[in-house]
Scaffold this active site. Sequence first.
Site, PDB file in Angstrom:
ATOM      1  CE  LYS A 184      -1.347   2.847   2.500  1.00 13.98           C
ATOM      2  NZ  LYS A 184      -1.051   4.336   2.463  1.00 13.98           N
ATOM      3  N   PRO A 185       1.091   1.868  -1.176  1.00 11.67           N
ATOM      4  CG  PRO A 185       1.120   2.553  -3.414  1.00 11.67           C
ATOM      5  CD  PRO A 185       0.623   1.460  -2.509  1.00 11.67           C
ATOM      6  CB  ALA A 186       2.220   7.651   0.355  1.00 16.00           C
ATOM      7  N   GLY A 238       6.556   5.407   8.310  1.00 10.10           N
ATOM      8  CA  GLY A 238       5.668   6.559   8.403  1.00 10.10           C
ATOM      9  C   GLY A 238       5.768   7.196   9.774  1.00 10.10           C
ATOM     10  CD  GLU A 260      12.298   4.912   8.895  1.00 13.41           C
ATOM     11  OE1 GLU A 260      12.333   5.764   9.825  1.00 13.41           O
ATOM     12  OE2 GLU A 260      12.100   5.198   7.713  1.00 13.41           O
ATOM     13  NE  ARG A 288      19.614  11.396   0.994  1.00 15.88           N
ATOM     14  CZ  ARG A 288      19.041  10.396   1.676  1.00 15.88           C
ATOM     15  NH1 ARG A 288      18.703  10.593   2.946  1.00 15.88           N
ATOM     16  NH2 ARG A 288      18.840   9.222   1.128  1.00 15.88           N
ATOM     17  CB  CYS A 294      12.469   9.740   9.055  1.00 18.53           C
ATOM     18  SG  CYS A 294      13.288   8.446   8.104  1.00 18.53           S
ATOM     19  CD  GLU A 391      10.148  13.354  11.337  1.00 12.26           C
ATOM     20  OE1 GLU A 391      11.073  12.750  10.775  1.00 12.26           O
ATOM     21  OE2 GLU A 391       9.078  12.806  11.674  1.00 12.26           O
TER      22      GLU A 391
END
Length: 488
Positions: A184-186, A238, A260, A288, A294, A391
């Site tokens: 399941k991609p974003a 995520g 992660e 970058r 993250c 973040e």
Amino acid sequence: MTAERAGKVVADVPKELLVGGAWRAPATGRRFAVEDPATGETLCEVADGGTDDARAALDAAVAAQPGWGRTPPRERGEILRRSFELIMSRQDDLALLMTLEMGKPLAESRAEIAYAAEFFRWFAEEAVRVDGGYAVAPDGASRLLVMRQPVGPSVLVTPWNFPMAMGTRKIGPAVAAGCTMVLKPAHQTPLCSLALAAILAEAGLPDGVLNVVTTTSPGEVIEPLLRDGRVRKLSFTGSTGVGRTLLEQSAGQVVRTSMELGGNAPFLVFDDADLDAAVDGAMLAKMRNIGEACTAANRFYVQSGVAAEFGERLAARMAALRSGHGADDGVQVGPLIDAKARQKVQSLVDDALGRGAKALVGGEAPEGPGYFYPPTVLVDVPREAELAETEIFGPVAPITPFDTEEEALAAANDTEFGLVGYVFTQDVTRALRVAESLETGMVGLNRGVVSTPAAPFGGIKQSGLGREGGRLGIEEFLEVKYVAIGGL
């Protein structure tokens, strides 16, 4: 970039769900738009899957698991090797596709394509190195046989910020280990994942081994899979908040998980550091991926004796960067992913300025189309500012001075996160002492980038569970079975 080339690159990507080797329309009948964050314009529409589509994808993965798990390791490795070669042969087109849907400059997209491909090459080699053990029991009465087997059908959830590399970092070890998958991609960046799935099929990956469900309703797709009972593994990249929810959903069926999650990376510069190297490292660690990583340096702690000079040098470098559409020549800074992301960055900057910080460069979002935010350097940032705990996920470098090593370490470790930290010093004993003392899973020592397929990537505390990449990466997709042999 020409509009004709961009249109062709987008047109060549499948837009449907991949289930059991077939590209099919979603049972929901829904579709969603994929947006170019540099212009706000729609690139195309793709299938918007739901619960029934997710179950169909899992059915296909479960059906394919027995045969795929028995496939010779060399054959699995060769599929990955062919996929690596196909990706690299199409690097320019895939890079443009990534830039169009995610926003990063073409140079960075090309670098990510190469980085993504390396995961397939690395795990192609790891596929044939899965081993076990054989030993005589201490009492001599039996033999101990240890074997490693595929964990089984796996759910892979990837983020939008590295849309190709996060896919290969999960798919590579799963394929090498012999696991089938539902990916399941974003929803912001589905095109790279769809293109990747097509490449794997072209390379010979059997039907049903990789299934792809694109959706704008991740809860509708993922939660039923985790509660199904047939899923044996979840690999998620995520936010920490979403990760906690998925851990709760995985608990009922005791689904094995690797996570992660978020980061809040400290960047420590001591007064004996090579300032040229420190500024170079800061540019990499901060800029970058437009700061949307993250691993991005989130808090800059600079020893008082060099804090002013470091800030001035960094601001000069940031001010010289050229912003624009990532597909245009010479552009170094693209847009953030969407309006919500830009508003978050602006809110954090406003909070810091309101608490007494000063902007040496940037600090205010520009007018116009797209979701651009200028490279920003803030100095004299108080430690109670919101961005010290949050973040940032944008091109903002907040600098806070410190006096002693102990003070720097206390500030660096004062967070629930523990993904990566950066240290710049020329004192070898201090370097090792600080690296050991940082509460992070990774450390960049006089280096602004830590990611490589050959190293174990991951964090501690609330930055995650498990490791991706390196020799440990395949272990996340393997179960250990012990056989006690008697009658000897």
